[in-house]
Design a protein around this motif. Structure first.
Motif, PDB file in Angstrom:
ATOM      1  N   PHE A 187       0.833  -1.202   0.000  1.00  0.00           N
ATOM      2  CA  PHE A 187       0.000   0.000   0.000  1.00  0.00           C
ATOM      3  C   PHE A 187       0.867   1.250   0.000  1.00  0.00           C
ATOM      4  O   PHE A 187       0.603   2.211  -0.736  1.00  0.00           O
ATOM      5  N   LEU A 188       1.917   1.247   0.808  1.00  0.00           N
ATOM      6  CA  LEU A 188       2.828   2.388   0.885  1.00  0.00           C
ATOM      7  C   LEU A 188       3.545   2.590  -0.450  1.00  0.00           C
ATOM      8  O   LEU A 188       3.699   3.727  -0.917  1.00  0.00           O
ATOM      9  N   LEU A 189       3.957   1.500  -1.077  1.00  0.00           N
ATOM     10  CA  LEU A 189       4.614   1.586  -2.381  1.00  0.00           C
ATOM     11  C   LEU A 189       3.676   2.162  -3.430  1.00  0.00           C
ATOM     12  O   LEU A 189       4.059   3.043  -4.211  1.00  0.00           O
ATOM     13  N   LEU A 190       2.422   1.691  -3.444  1.00  0.00           N
ATOM     14  CA  LEU A 190       1.433   2.230  -4.397  1.00  0.00           C
ATOM     15  C   LEU A 190       1.177   3.713  -4.133  1.00  0.00           C
ATOM     16  O   LEU A 190       0.989   4.498  -5.066  1.00  0.00           O
ATOM     17  N   LEU A 191       1.169   4.097  -2.891  1.00  0.00           N
ATOM     18  CA  LEU A 191       0.970   5.498  -2.523  1.00  0.00           C
ATOM     19  C   LEU A 191       2.100   6.364  -3.067  1.00  0.00           C
ATOM     20  O   LEU A 191       1.859   7.433  -3.635  1.00  0.00           O
ATOM     21  N   PHE A 192       3.348   5.894  -2.919  1.00  0.00           N
ATOM     22  CA  PHE A 192       4.494   6.641  -3.438  1.00  0.00           C
ATOM     23  C   PHE A 192       4.471   6.713  -4.966  1.00  0.00           C
ATOM     24  O   PHE A 192       4.782   7.756  -5.542  1.00  0.00           O
ATOM     25  N   VAL A 193       4.090   5.616  -5.613  1.00  0.00           N
ATOM     26  CA  VAL A 193       4.022   5.596  -7.084  1.00  0.00           C
ATOM     27  C   VAL A 193       2.957   6.571  -7.567  1.00  0.00           C
ATOM     28  O   VAL A 193       3.173   7.353  -8.500  1.00  0.00           O
ATOM     29  N   ALA A 194       1.797   6.585  -6.903  1.00  0.00           N
ATOM     30  CA  ALA A 194       0.729   7.503  -7.280  1.00  0.00           C
ATOM     31  C   ALA A 194       1.157   8.957  -7.082  1.00  0.00           C
ATOM     32  O   ALA A 194       0.878   9.812  -7.921  1.00  0.00           O
ATOM     33  N   MET A 195       1.872   9.233  -5.985  1.00  0.00           N
ATOM     34  CA  MET A 195       2.359  10.603  -5.755  1.00  0.00           C
ATOM     35  C   MET A 195       3.377  11.004  -6.806  1.00  0.00           C
ATOM     36  O   MET A 195       3.346  12.136  -7.308  1.00  0.00           O
ATOM     37  N   PHE A 196       4.246  10.082  -7.165  1.00  0.00           N
ATOM     38  CA  PHE A 196       5.269  10.381  -8.175  1.00  0.00           C
ATOM     39  C   PHE A 196       4.631  10.643  -9.530  1.00  0.00           C
ATOM     40  O   PHE A 196       5.006  11.582 -10.230  1.00  0.00           O
ATOM     41  N   LEU A 197       3.655   9.808  -9.895  1.00  0.00           N
ATOM     42  CA  LEU A 197       2.987   9.991 -11.183  1.00  0.00           C
ATOM     43  C   LEU A 197       2.179  11.293 -11.210  1.00  0.00           C
ATOM     44  O   LEU A 197       2.113  11.967 -12.229  1.00  0.00           O
ATOM     45  N   THR A 198       1.558  11.623 -10.094  1.00  0.00           N
ATOM     46  CA  THR A 198       0.773  12.857 -10.030  1.00  0.00           C
ATOM     47  C   THR A 198       1.677  14.085 -10.148  1.00  0.00           C
ATOM     48  O   THR A 198       1.389  15.013 -10.875  1.00  0.00           O
TER      49      THR A 198
END
Length: 197
Positions: free
Chosen positions: A182-193
């Motif tokens: 979940f934390l990894l997906l959160l970081f990926v989503a923040m990076f993509l945003t």
């Protein structure tokens, strides 16, 4: 002829001392387990991993377990669950109580409880920061590390068995894996945003 005295204590047989336990595979004597206070002090790795992967909820659990131990030792009327839930307000008292418990063994806390409590309070407030500032709140476990280390040294001096606190059970592993993803997906989503801007 010997007279029977009804007020005399009955004779008792001396009880032989218990044989020392040995570890079956090594033949080495096991250290006696102490009756000293067992405060909650998992390994630093367990504290860090579970704090990060639960987004700080494990820190609340750490406070709850230690408030329970403090209540057991002092016989106080505190409510451990309430003090854990509102841990930013009660952190100073918890850190001070734990420091005082370990100081009986001439162990000192590396930092003042007040400084650790203020740091913990500010890291909790960081969750309200805009943009990526809330990421600071992930490090809410940092002020607990010196206190946890102090408790571990106290347990070592008192020969308290900490093996059970250190182990990663099936639930811990599941939480670490799911929370980590979940934390990894959160970081990926923040990076993509942020990268899309």
């Amino acid at each position: 002829m010997e007279l029977h005295d009804p007020y005399r204590a009955p004779a008792t047989f001396p009880v032989p001392p218990a044989l020392p336990r040995t570890l079956p595979e090594t033949g080495v004597r096991a250290q006696p387990i102490s009756e000293a206070a067992a405060y909650y002090s998992p390994s630093s790795m367990k504290l860090v991993v579970l704090s990060l992967t639960t987004l700080g909820l494990y820190v609340v659990y750490w406070f709850w377990r230690n408030w329970q131990a403090i209540q057991r030792e002092t016989g106080g009327t505190q409510w451990p669950w309430a003090r854990a839930l509102f841990s930013p307000l009660w952190a100073y008292l918890c850190f001070r109580e734990l420091r005082d418990a370990a100081s009986n063994r001439r162990r000192d806390l590396a930092f003042a409880p007040g400084l650790l409590a203020v740091t913990y309070f500010l890291l909790n407030l960081a969750a309200r920061l805009p943009n990526a500032g809330w990421l600071l709140a992930l490090f809410v476990f940092v002020p607990l590390l010196p206190v946890n280390s102090l408790l571990r040294r106290y347990h070592q001096d008192e020969r308290v068995d900490t093996g059970r606190m250190d182990r990663f059970g099936a639930l811990h592993i599941l939480v670490a894996v799911v929370g980590g993803l979940f934390l990894l997906l959160l970081f990926v989503a923040m990076f993509l945003t942020n990268g899309g801007r």
